[in-house]
Design an enzyme around this catalytic site. Structure first.
Site, PDB file in Angstrom:
ATOM      1  N   ARG A  26     -20.687  32.145 -10.229  1.00 30.14           N
ATOM      2  CA  ARG A  26     -21.272  33.384  -9.708  1.00 30.14           C
ATOM      3  C   ARG A  26     -20.464  34.582 -10.192  1.00 30.14           C
ATOM      4  O   ARG A  26     -19.234  34.534 -10.237  1.00 30.14           O
ATOM      5  CB  ARG A  26     -21.310  33.353  -8.173  1.00 30.14           C
ATOM      6  CG  ARG A  26     -22.100  32.170  -7.634  1.00 30.14           C
ATOM      7  CD  ARG A  26     -22.216  32.175  -6.130  1.00 30.14           C
ATOM      8  NE  ARG A  26     -22.906  30.966  -5.655  1.00 30.14           N
ATOM      9  CZ  ARG A  26     -23.157  30.702  -4.389  1.00 30.14           C
ATOM     10  NH1 ARG A  26     -22.799  31.569  -3.443  1.00 30.14           N
ATOM     11  NH2 ARG A  26     -23.776  29.585  -4.047  1.00 30.14           N
ATOM     12  N   ARG A  67     -13.418  34.627  -2.687  1.00 25.94           N
ATOM     13  CA  ARG A  67     -14.529  34.913  -3.609  1.00 25.94           C
ATOM     14  C   ARG A  67     -14.062  34.637  -5.034  1.00 25.94           C
ATOM     15  O   ARG A  67     -13.176  35.328  -5.533  1.00 25.94           O
ATOM     16  CB  ARG A  67     -14.996  36.360  -3.485  1.00 25.94           C
ATOM     17  CG  ARG A  67     -15.724  36.632  -2.187  1.00 25.94           C
ATOM     18  CD  ARG A  67     -16.623  37.847  -2.319  1.00 25.94           C
ATOM     19  NE  ARG A  67     -17.165  38.238  -1.030  1.00 25.94           N
ATOM     20  CZ  ARG A  67     -18.186  37.645  -0.431  1.00 25.94           C
ATOM     21  NH1 ARG A  67     -18.783  36.619  -1.024  1.00 25.94           N
ATOM     22  NH2 ARG A  67     -18.616  38.056   0.747  1.00 25.94           N
ATOM     23  N   GLU A  84     -17.661  32.892   6.276  1.00 23.43           N
ATOM     24  CA  GLU A  84     -18.779  31.957   6.056  1.00 23.43           C
ATOM     25  C   GLU A  84     -18.313  30.762   5.234  1.00 23.43           C
ATOM     26  O   GLU A  84     -17.728  30.922   4.161  1.00 23.43           O
ATOM     27  CB  GLU A  84     -19.925  32.669   5.331  1.00 23.43           C
ATOM     28  CG  GLU A  84     -21.123  31.770   5.069  1.00 23.43           C
ATOM     29  CD  GLU A  84     -22.134  32.394   4.112  1.00 23.43           C
ATOM     30  OE1 GLU A  84     -22.928  31.644   3.523  1.00 23.43           O
ATOM     31  OE2 GLU A  84     -22.099  33.638   3.939  1.00 23.43           O
ATOM     32  N   SER A 103     -24.196  27.354   4.979  1.00 19.41           N
ATOM     33  CA  SER A 103     -25.476  27.880   5.455  1.00 19.41           C
ATOM     34  C   SER A 103     -26.521  26.784   5.323  1.00 19.41           C
ATOM     35  O   SER A 103     -26.340  25.825   4.570  1.00 19.41           O
ATOM     36  CB  SER A 103     -25.898  29.126   4.657  1.00 19.41           C
ATOM     37  OG  SER A 103     -26.181  28.781   3.313  1.00 19.41           O
ATOM     38  N   ARG A 152     -13.483  27.558   0.227  1.00 19.62           N
ATOM     39  CA  ARG A 152     -13.420  28.067   1.606  1.00 19.62           C
ATOM     40  C   ARG A 152     -12.943  26.995   2.579  1.00 19.62           C
ATOM     41  O   ARG A 152     -12.297  27.305   3.581  1.00 19.62           O
ATOM     42  CB  ARG A 152     -14.780  28.618   2.018  1.00 19.62           C
ATOM     43  CG  ARG A 152     -15.241  29.738   1.089  1.00 19.62           C
ATOM     44  CD  ARG A 152     -15.692  30.948   1.815  1.00 19.62           C
ATOM     45  NE  ARG A 152     -16.034  32.008   0.873  1.00 19.62           N
ATOM     46  CZ  ARG A 152     -17.051  32.844   1.029  1.00 19.62           C
ATOM     47  NH1 ARG A 152     -17.832  32.737   2.094  1.00 19.62           N
ATOM     48  NH2 ARG A 152     -17.285  33.795   0.141  1.00 19.62           N
TER      49      ARG A 152
END
Length: 563
Positions: A383, A398, A470, A473, A522
């Site tokens: 990403r 990130r 986060e 999800s 994460r």
């Protein structure tokens, strides 16, 4: 994981703001064709290497669930159709009764005015008949879709189709009359006149086809900006309006000054951000020593646990065609895109295994008895993290490249809400078993991506960062993706009927869901920061120890040397 800032890009990959220095060649792409990429940063070109997950000599073997040996019935679809992207049917009357049909992902600005390279099976009649609900949904999601233009173009399309049908009948009759006249004996001049008349009629038909194609393309272009409909229980508003569904555990109380994962990694010799920045650019990293074992342990643990729930394990291609990304709801070529595109090709690096797994059954009609399909896929993800900045994004939080284990489900429409609950329960079970404190969020409308009908996020407490972050999800995309990917199934008849015309039931679109079982960076942050000890060591949670050769703690290297 969401994204915020543009960074440097790896070799052979281009971003719009990147500076091209020189051209290099990749050995071979997935289609056995050469890809010509570009180095887009002043750092040294990253050398090609093979990444292999292999166990340590101290690893203890673990038993895979027996379900691996029994692939689900119907692993091969009942019927598979392969189309050119330009030949996919644009309209269909076969709709799903259980849920309202959505439209497609927002088209990149740079593609405005261009003909779409593929067509989604959008139920425009449903949109027109429910325009108030669709308009409210667009407003609640803060979408830039223009419903009025979509409806105007749909009405224009219907008019063009009506005129075209009438004209085709008239022109066909005239052409047949000309053909009949040609059968008779005619003077050369009369024959030539009829030939010219026939050509004129043919040109008129071509012109009508071009008008129809133009309106169809414009309609698709606008309609592909319309987001999926939204579950009625989803809170309306921005991210701050999201509600807490469930809270698990409590933040750990420390009797000493705690460190964040960056400092822990430095003290324990687990990461090397500086060398990675020299080799690849900012937001890349090396995992070293126990951190490398921790990544492999997390992946094997997550896959093994999810397989116990009946999921089929997969590894996937990590390059996908731009059209497949678009059909899944991603924007590979737009402004501030999160996707790395391969220069000079129609391919991109994947940002999640959801994309290649979603494409497995593309343009297929699945057997009813084969559903549901449940996959757990491991892949590396890439990403651009456009817009990401600040102390909250430092370290591993990130990054441009990371490993992830993703769950993906294809099911009947009436089952998707139930599977959504099952996916979030699997996630909660995984994170609870590691002793993490987290909360599950029902995300508000403006935080939903275009494909999502409803999305649950899991936010875990990261004491070193002093906030929740986060880590996972779970999204129910209903038939948004399947309408674009062309994935249908044919329901079984409840009572047998005689064979013949009309004996088979109409096909319906499956529903698709995706959920993250383990996003490795994460998870490493959570584990290091929550399990740090006063003496500088980090305890490995018990469920992970069998996947890390029995390792129980991560200790400073000088202490290991003394021992």
């Amino acid at each position: 994981m969401s994204s915020e800032k543009k960074g440097h890009t790896p070799q052979g990959i281009t971003c719009k703001a990147a500076k091209v220095l020189k051209v290099i060649s990749f050995p071979q792409d997935v289609n056995a064709q050469k890809i010509h990429g570009r180095i887009t940063q002043p750092e040294a070109a990253m050398q090609s290497c093979n990444f292999k997950l292999s166990p340590s000599p101290n690893f203890k073997p673990f038993n895979l669930p027996t379900s691996l040996n029994r692939l689900p019935y119907g692993f091969h679809c009942l019927h598979r159709r392969r189309h050119s992207p330009l030949l996919v049917t644009s309209f269909s009357s076969a709709t799903t009764a259980a849920a309202p049909p959505p439209a497609t992902a927002a088209a990149p600005d740079e593609n405005k005015g261009k003909a779409p390279q593929w067509r989604a099976t959008i139920d425009f009649k449903w949109i027109r008949d429910n325009k108030e609900a669709v308009a409210a949904n667009i407003k609640n999601r803060n979408s830039n879709a223009n419903l009025e233009v979509v409806l105007e173009l749909y009405d224009e399309l219907l008019n063009v189709q009506k005129v075209r049908l009438q004209e085709v009948e008239r022109l066909r009759a005239e052409r047949n009359a000309v053909a009949n006249k040609m059968k008779a004996k005619l003077e050369p001049s009369e024959r030539q006149k009829l030939i010219e008349e026939g050509k004129s009629l043919k040109d008129s038909l071509v012109s009508l086809e071009e008008d129809l194609l133009k309106v169809t393309d414009e309609l698709q272009q606008e309609a592909q900006c319309v987001p999926n409909m939204t579950h009625p229980d989803v809170p309306i508003g921005g991210e701050e309006c999201s509600t807490v569904r469930k809270t698990v555990g409590k933040p750990r109380e420390f009797g000493f000054v705690i460190k964040d994962h960056v400092q822990l990694g430095k003290d324990l010799d687990l990461f090397d951000f500086d060398a990675a920045a020299e080799v690849s650019g900012s937001k890349f990293y090396y995992l070293k020593n126990e951190a490398a074992l921790l990544e492999m342990g997390l992946v094997n643990w997550a896959v093994s646990e999810v397989m116990k729930k009946g999921f089929t394990p997969l590894t996937t291609p990590e390059i996908a065609r731009s059209s497949v990304m678009e059909k899944c709801g991603f924007q590979p070529r737009g402004t501030n895109t999160q996707v790395y595109s391969i220069d000079g090709s129609d391919q991109c690096l994947i940002g999640t295994a959801e994309i290649p797994v979603g494409g497995i059954h593309m343009d297929s009609i699945l057997a009813d008895l084969s559903l549901p399909f449940k996959y757990v896929a491991f892949s590396h993800c890439f990403r651009t993290e456009a817009g990401a900045a600040g102390a909250a994004t430092r370290g591993l939080y990130r990054v441009h490249q990371f490993s992830k284990v993703e769950m993906f489900v294809l099911c009947r429409p009436e089952e998707s809400n139930s599977f959504h609950e099952q996916l979030i329960q699997i996630e909660e079970g995984l994170f609870s078993s590691l002793g993490l404190h987290f909360k599950t969020m029902d995300m508000a409308t403006e935080d939903l991506g275009a494909p999502a009908y409803r999305k649950f996020d899991v936010e875990a407490w990261m004491p070193g960062l002093g906030r929740y972050g986060e880590i996972s999800s779970a999204s129910n995309c209903t038939d948004y993706q399947s309408r674009r990917l062309g994935i249908r199934y044919r329901p079984e008849l409840s009572t047998p009927v005689k064979k013949g015309k009309g004996s088979s039931t109409p096909t319906q679109f499956v529903h698709t869901l995706n959920a993250t079982a383990c996003a490795v960076p994460r998870m490493i942050i959570c584990l290091l920061e929550n399990y740090q000890q006063e003496d500088g060591t980090v305890v490995i949670p018990e469920p992970l120890r069998p996947f890390m050769g029995g390792l129980q703690t991560i200790a400073p290297k000088y202490r290991q040397a003394l021992v």
